[in-house]
Design a protein around this motif. Structure first.
Motif, PDB file in Angstrom:
ATOM      1  N   LEU A 274      -3.944  -2.024  -1.909  1.00 55.05           N
ATOM      2  CA  LEU A 274      -2.511  -2.098  -1.669  1.00 55.05           C
ATOM      3  C   LEU A 274      -1.849  -2.353  -3.020  1.00 55.05           C
ATOM      4  N   LYS A 275      -1.063  -1.400  -3.483  1.00 54.45           N
ATOM      5  CA  LYS A 275      -0.425  -1.534  -4.791  1.00 54.45           C
ATOM      6  C   LYS A 275       0.634  -2.632  -4.766  1.00 54.45           C
ATOM      7  N   LYS A 276       0.867  -3.238  -5.928  1.00 51.48           N
ATOM      8  CA  LYS A 276       1.845  -4.315  -6.031  1.00 51.48           C
ATOM      9  C   LYS A 276       3.181  -3.879  -5.426  1.00 51.48           C
ATOM     10  N   GLY A 277       3.691  -4.702  -4.518  1.00 50.98           N
ATOM     11  CA  GLY A 277       4.969  -4.416  -3.867  1.00 50.98           C
ATOM     12  C   GLY A 277       4.858  -3.590  -2.606  1.00 50.98           C
ATOM     13  N   GLU A 278       3.698  -2.958  -2.387  1.00 48.16           N
ATOM     14  CA  GLU A 278       3.524  -2.164  -1.163  1.00 48.16           C
ATOM     15  C   GLU A 278       3.216  -3.070   0.028  1.00 48.16           C
ATOM     16  N   THR A 279       3.540  -2.575   1.218  1.00 43.55           N
ATOM     17  CA  THR A 279       3.340  -3.343   2.449  1.00 43.55           C
ATOM     18  C   THR A 279       2.463  -2.575   3.425  1.00 43.55           C
ATOM     19  N   LEU A 280       1.532  -3.286   4.027  1.00 43.59           N
ATOM     20  CA  LEU A 280       0.645  -2.742   5.047  1.00 43.59           C
ATOM     21  C   LEU A 280       0.928  -3.481   6.350  1.00 43.59           C
ATOM     22  N   VAL A 281       1.206  -2.736   7.417  1.00 43.70           N
ATOM     23  CA  VAL A 281       1.587  -3.339   8.694  1.00 43.70           C
ATOM     24  C   VAL A 281       0.461  -3.155   9.705  1.00 43.70           C
ATOM     25  N   PHE A 282       0.108  -4.263  10.373  1.00 41.00           N
ATOM     26  CA  PHE A 282      -0.852  -4.225  11.469  1.00 41.00           C
ATOM     27  C   PHE A 282      -0.188  -4.753  12.731  1.00 41.00           C
TER      28      PHE A 282
END
Length: 309
Positions: A274-282
């Motif tokens: 996950l790149k800096k500033g990116e968001t992953l939603v679960f």
């Protein structure tokens, strides 16, 4: 005047009809259903967790220890298995899943509670280790009373890479998890339970396989039929996910542990950056049902859960 009053009653919040009440104080959030304790979100550990998970029968369906020490024939293993929680065993090489008692251990820090409603609340968290915040997290819990015998907990987690990139490592130790009570297990003095997944696999066949959902069923601590199931949402990374489902009562959805689950030689097969500033939603769901596996209607429940919000 009477018509205006009637209209006001008709548009009153649906949450009240569910019977849930939620209150937050001092890092703890207490959720009641029809005036009785349903669960508590707690922050007295290195990872936040919810305990207990109550069935409509009045029985606790999740593990008691280490929250309680005096429960008959409760196994005292894996102290990081705290009822209902979320963490992962490798984030930038740091183990947020298991821990020692060292203050320097990685931890998921509770930063605050907000948007508290009758049937929902949101917490802000920071995944910290070695002096850095690797992830920030916005996690929302929503509670629904499906019917007199069934409740559902919907959890949405938004994970953002904070002080640089965040690599979720390939390990079976994670991620969205429940440890079930003694009688729902397959192993132990009181074990009388079974495991089933959405593909029809049973018990030991479920571990490391991909499916929409997995359920533990059996008698609860009062001897009455019970089901506790976990749903993986179609929007999640690598859906359908792999399941870390053990005979001693652990149930965890894990989209990262591919090399363990599929016996791959490359130990980084399941890594996700996950790149800096990116968001992953679960998004995950948990169903608590007083009744049989058949009466829980899990395929039907999952079909409803899987629809976009």
């Amino acid at each position: 005047m009477k018509s205006a009053l009637l209209a006001l009653l008709l548009i009153s919040p649906a949450f009240a009809a569910d019977g849930f009440t939620t209150s937050a104080a001092g890092g703890k959030v207490t959720v009641t259903l029809d005036g009785k304790l349903f669960t508590e979100y707690r922050t007295d550990s290195k990872v936040p967790y919810c305990y207990p998970l109550m069935s409509a029968s009045g029985a606790v369906l999740s593990r008691h220890w280490p929250m309680k020490n005096d429960v008959k024939e409760e196994e005292k293993d894996h102290p990081h298995h705290r009822s209902f929680w979320m963490s992962h065993g490798a984030v930038n090489g740091h183990d947020f899943w298991a821990w020692t008692t060292k203050e320097s251990d990685p931890k998921i820090e509770h930063k605050g509670t907000r948007d508290v409603k009758d049937n929902a609340f949101t917490v802000d968290l920071a995944w910290t280790a070695a002096g850095k915040t690797h992830l920030t997290e916005e996690r929302t819990y929503t509670f629904t009373k499906i019917d007199a015998e069934t409740t559902e907990i919907d959890v949405t987690s938004k994970l953002t890479a904070a002080d640089g990139d965040a690599t979720f490592g390939d390990t079976k130790e994670g991620m969205f998890a429940i440890r079930v009570d003694r009688t729902l297990r397959q192993k132990g003095e009181q074990a009388k339970g079974h495991i089933t997944d959405s593909e029809g696999r049973k018990d030991g066949e479920v571990w490391g396989k991909k499916s929409d959902w997995v359920a533990f069923d059996g008698p609860d601590e009062k001897g009455e039929p019970a089901v506790i199931a976990m749903f993986d949402h179609p929007s999640n990374l690598r859906h359908p996910t792999w399941w870390h489902a053990r005979d001693y009562g652990l149930l965890a959805a894990n989209p990262f542990g591919i090399h363990d689950f599929e016996s791959k030689k490359d130990t980084h097969t399941g890594d996700h950056v996950l790149k800096k500033g990116e968001t992953l939603v679960f998004r995950y769901g948990v169903v608590l049902h007083h009744g049989s596996l058949e009466s829980a209607k899990l395929a039907e429940r999952w079909a409803s859960f899987s629809k976009p919000k």
